[in-house]
Scaffold this active site. Structure first.
Site, PDB file in Angstrom:
ATOM      1  N   GLU A  92      93.520  -4.451  26.476  1.00  0.00           N
ATOM      2  CA  GLU A  92      92.760  -3.396  27.158  1.00  0.00           C
ATOM      3  C   GLU A  92      91.301  -3.815  27.057  1.00  0.00           C
ATOM      4  OE1 GLU A  92      90.143  -0.287  26.730  1.00  0.00           O
ATOM      5  OE2 GLU A  92      91.710   0.479  25.395  1.00  0.00           O
TER       6      GLU A  92
ATOM      7  N   CYS B 225      84.991   2.232  27.629  1.00  0.00           N
ATOM      8  CA  CYS B 225      85.512   1.209  28.534  1.00  0.00           C
ATOM      9  C   CYS B 225      85.769   1.732  29.935  1.00  0.00           C
ATOM     10  CB  CYS B 225      86.792   0.612  27.961  1.00  0.00           C
ATOM     11  SG  CYS B 225      88.069   1.826  27.596  1.00  0.00           S
TER      12      CYS B 225
END
Length: 432
Positions: free
Chosen positions: A166, A201
């Site tokens: 990720e 993120c």
């Protein structure tokens, strides 16, 4: 067992899992995958980020005190510890993209091994070892999540270990002119500055809107930013500080770029002693500027203007695929075009970030923003091997599958494969 046939898919744990978590949401990004891995029956080694040392220490204390240590173990540390972990064989590795110091050490390890191969460079290898902390610092300042992901993949490839990455990327926010401007501004602010002051993120990385609508959007953002954080946002208790002096320097470098230093239309104030940077809007930022070449991961928000909003598709697709993409519009046709044409880890229409809290959604990237997905049931699936099992009895043992393969058997089999019921009947009765 009876003669009835039965088929099932049996989930089984992969085995021993390594989770390397990030600093920006140290508890969520540590425990979310750990819960899924344990639920699937695995044992887990968790490596929290050393950039959030207090959270790392608390995780080690609480999990060590309240969890079975044969089920989950926390390994704290930085360079040496992560180097050792990455050398081991794991049944799966999950990396959430921001544990920078520990993971960049692996590139140092690769360099060190390279020199050790040849005795001529033994002394140079020792020199590398002496200066490993300096090397890690340098790599941290100039490397992005994609580069770290490749390092993790290289380590995993040695043992053919599957991984989940990720990573992140530049998540765009496209804003149409037909929106509720106040609500749009508030939701962009919530996703950008309300989430760790941009250190997330999936935070909006830049905005795309039309040249005509940009001034109205900027005014709305200014108004709501003042409502949320006051006239002096550096003093606001609701605005997160920058995580470290290294990241502060990186963000300052983005602002000091000659191509964007004159583009600031709101904010720009900094307090290095407190590691605080005010929410900053930059209008008409050049596409070749430094701030548009890497994930910002901070409180800076460039605004790109286009003549027609449809141009946003090409702009987004010219870059790498982001972890998230956002669109604000009331045009249903444009929503459909956005979903059809924009590839990202996840899309959200008329809001930001909230797709992460939908437990029925997978969370993960695509391309440079990552691979694999987790969250909720998808975490269970991520750490599970789905084993196909077919049960059979001892009746109905047709001779067609066994030699000798006569013409009748071959014709029958061809008819079965083709799904030709009449052909099967004709073959069995010998009708040509």
């Amino acid at each position: 067992m009876d003669d009835t046939r039965k088929a099932e898919i049996v989930p089984e744990p992969l085995g021993v899992v390594l989770v390397i978590s990030a600093w920006n949401y140290p508890f969520l990004l540590s425990l979310d995958p750990v819960v899924g891995a344990i639920a699937a029956g695995n044992v887990v080694v968790l490596k929290p980020s050393e950039i959030a040392p207090a959270s790392s220490a608390l995780l080690a204390k609480l999990l060590g005190e309240y969890m079975d240590n044969s089920c989950v173990r926390v390994v704290e540390g930085a360079i040496d510890e992560t180097t050792a972990l990455l050398q081991q064989k794991w049944d799966k590795i999950l990396y959430t993209g921001l544990s920078c110091f520990s993971l960049f050490c692996f590139s140092w390890m690769v360099m060190n091994i390279f020199f050790l191969v040849d005795k001529i460079y033994m002394q140079l290898a020792c020199l590398f070892k002496l200066y490993k902390y300096f090397l890690v610092y340098v790599i941290l300042e100039f490397s992005g999540n994609g580069k770290v992901g490749r390092i993790v993949m290289a380590a995993a490839a040695k043992h053919l270990t599957p991984i989940i990455l990720e990573l992140g990327g530049k998540s765009p926010t496209v804003v149409d002119s037909n929106v509720n401007l106040e609500v749009t501004a508030r939701r962009i602010i919530s996703g950008k500055w309300g989430c760790n002051n941009g250190q997330a993120c999936v935070a909006p990385d830049y905005i795309i809107t039309t040249k005509d609508f940009a001034p109205k959007l900027v005014d709305a953002l200014k108004t709501e930013l003042e409502n949320f954080f006051g006239k002096n946002p550096l003093e606001s208790v609701d605005l997160s500080r920058i995580v470290s002096s290294n990241h502060f320097a990186r963000l300052t470098k983005l602002l000091d770029d000659n191509k964007v230093s004159g583009k600031i239309v709101c904010g720009g104030q900094k307090d290095e002693s407190k590691l605080r940077i005010a929410p900053t809007l930059l209008l008409d930022v050049p596409r070749d500027s430094l701030i548009m070449s890497e994930e910002i991961f901070g409180p800076l928000l460039p605004i790109i203007t286009v003549n027609k909003l449809e141009e946003s598709f090409d702009f987004i697709n010219e870059g790498t695929k982001p972890l998230a993409a956002y669109l604000f519009t009331n045009d249903n046709k444009f929503k459909e075009e956005f979903v059809k044409n924009v590839s990202a880890g996840g899309l959200l229409i008329n809001d930001t970030v909230l797709h992460l809290v939908v437990h029925a959604f997978p969370f993960g990237g695509v391309g440079e923003s990552g691979m694999g997905a987790y969250h909720g049931k998808f975490s269970f699936d991520a750490f599970t091997h789905r084993k196909a099992v077919l049960y059979r009895g001892f009746t109905c043992d047709g001779s067609i599958r066994y030699p000798p393969y006569t013409d009748t058997k071959q014709k029958t089999m061809k008819a079965l494969v083709a799904g030709d019921v009449i052909g099967v009947v004709r073959a069995l009765f010998g009708w040509s």
